[in-house]
Design a protein around this motif. Structure first.
Motif, PDB file in Angstrom:
ATOM      1  N   VAL A  97      45.765  38.784  34.999  1.00 61.21           N
ATOM      2  CA  VAL A  97      45.855  38.348  36.405  1.00 61.21           C
ATOM      3  C   VAL A  97      47.266  38.538  36.943  1.00 61.21           C
ATOM      4  N   ALA A 101      48.626  41.543  39.610  1.00 66.35           N
ATOM      5  CA  ALA A 101      49.223  41.173  40.895  1.00 66.35           C
ATOM      6  C   ALA A 101      50.636  41.734  41.032  1.00 66.35           C
ATOM      7  N   TRP A 189      44.889  41.038  50.401  1.00 63.11           N
ATOM      8  CA  TRP A 189      44.197  40.482  49.239  1.00 63.11           C
ATOM      9  C   TRP A 189      42.796  41.057  49.088  1.00 63.11           C
ATOM     10  N   LEU A 193      41.530  42.874  45.772  1.00 64.28           N
ATOM     11  CA  LEU A 193      40.448  42.307  44.969  1.00 64.28           C
ATOM     12  C   LEU A 193      39.167  43.131  45.028  1.00 64.28           C
ATOM     13  N   LEU A 194      38.873  43.742  46.193  1.00 67.23           N
ATOM     14  CA  LEU A 194      37.587  44.411  46.374  1.00 67.23           C
ATOM     15  C   LEU A 194      37.644  45.923  46.216  1.00 67.23           C
ATOM     16  N   LEU A 197      41.071  46.435  42.228  1.00 69.36           N
ATOM     17  CA  LEU A 197      40.715  45.868  40.920  1.00 69.36           C
ATOM     18  C   LEU A 197      39.440  46.442  40.321  1.00 69.36           C
TER      19      LEU A 197
END
Length: 291
Positions: A97, A101, A189, A193-194, A197
């Motif tokens: 994680v 980031a 974000w 994230l979508l 990642l």
């Protein structure tokens, strides 16, 4: 007479074949050098005590004996294994994680001092962990975490290698994918994230394998932080079977017990790698050294 194109092509193919055979031979040599000591440890753990320190060495045991494993299992192996798995899994998750980031920030964001901070992260590779032992111990003491499993977890989650590997992988992802998501209204974000990642599973698996193996097998820091069996990890606990820590009485028996302990120690990391090796190799091939 000048050689025709067919002759030149044949010579080129022979040269490429010779290079491939040389590379394969070197790879096989290193494989044997790596595997032979491991095989010796496994076979030693299965030998009767009287066949361990023979001259000349006896490779194949005359009979398979599990006496060394039985003596090792008399200790609280279950608790040690649970501690090691808990610490390794939590540390690996947090490493992925935080590394993802930070790697995304270094790869995509523009901020003051970005390059300097990234080189600072790389410079931390050259700092031995032993240099940080006293500051980390005092820090854990100030937080009241000495003797707690979190005192082993927290120092390991800020791994510079994970940041570096994620940054290199994110640089290989086309920026146009994120630009298209931004046009559709996705924020920072949401893009991370979508979009990013889900494409970074090979990198996550690679970092996960390396982080799990490192945290499961680390010894020095858990040795300092482990004050009881409720916190003690498997490498720390199994170290008491090392022949070097025993007296002169029946030291041969401890060679067998030590070999059995080492065999038990390598199994979890080996299983994780064998299950996830395809993703690990995919990331090694695709991420490369893109800067």
């Amino acid at each position: 007479m000048m050689a025709g194109p067919g002759v030149n092509m044949l010579a080129t193919r022979r040269g490429e074949r010779a290079i491939r055979l040389t590379i394969v031979a070197i790879g096989l040599l290193f494989t044997v050098l790596w595997f032979v000591p491991l095989l010796w440890v496994i076979l030693t753990s299965l030998k009767p005590t009287g066949e361990i320190l023979t001259n000349p060495p006896q490779w194949i045991p005359s009979e398979i004996s599990f006496e060394h494993y039985e003596k090792v299992l008399e200790k609280p192996i279950g608790q040690w294994t649970i501690n090691s798995l808990y610490i390794s899994i939590v540390s690996t998750f947090l490493t992925i994680v935080l590394g993802a980031a930070a790697g995304y920030a270094f790869a995509r964001l523009r901020f003051f001092g970005r390059n300097f901070l990234f080189w600072l992260v790389l410079a931390s590779f050259m700092m031995p962990f032993e240099v940080m032992l006293i500051p980390l111990y005092r820090m854990m003491g100030d937080f009241g975490l000495v003797g707690n499993r979190w005192s082993i977890i927290l120092p390991s989650v800020a791994g510079p290698f994970s940041v570096y590997l994620f940054r290199q992988f994110f640089l290989s992802i086309p920026r146009e994918l994120e630009d298209a998501a931004a046009i559709d209204g996705a924020g920072l974000w949401a893009r991370f994230l979508l979009v990013v990642l889900p494409l970074s599973i090979p990198a996550c698996v690679s970092v996960g394998i390396l982080a799990f193996a490192e945290n499961f097998n680390q010894y020095l820091w858990p040795l300092i932080m482990s004050t009881s069996d409720s916190v003690r990890t498997l490498p720390v606990g199994l170290n008491q079977f090392s022949p070097s820590l025993q007296g002169s009485t029946n030291i041969t028996q401890y060679y067998g017990m030590g070999a059995a302990a080492v065999t038990m120690l390598i199994i979890p990391s080996l299983i994780v790698f064998l299950i996830l090796q395809r993703f690990f190799m995919d990331n090694v091939i695709t991420s490369g050294m893109k800067g």
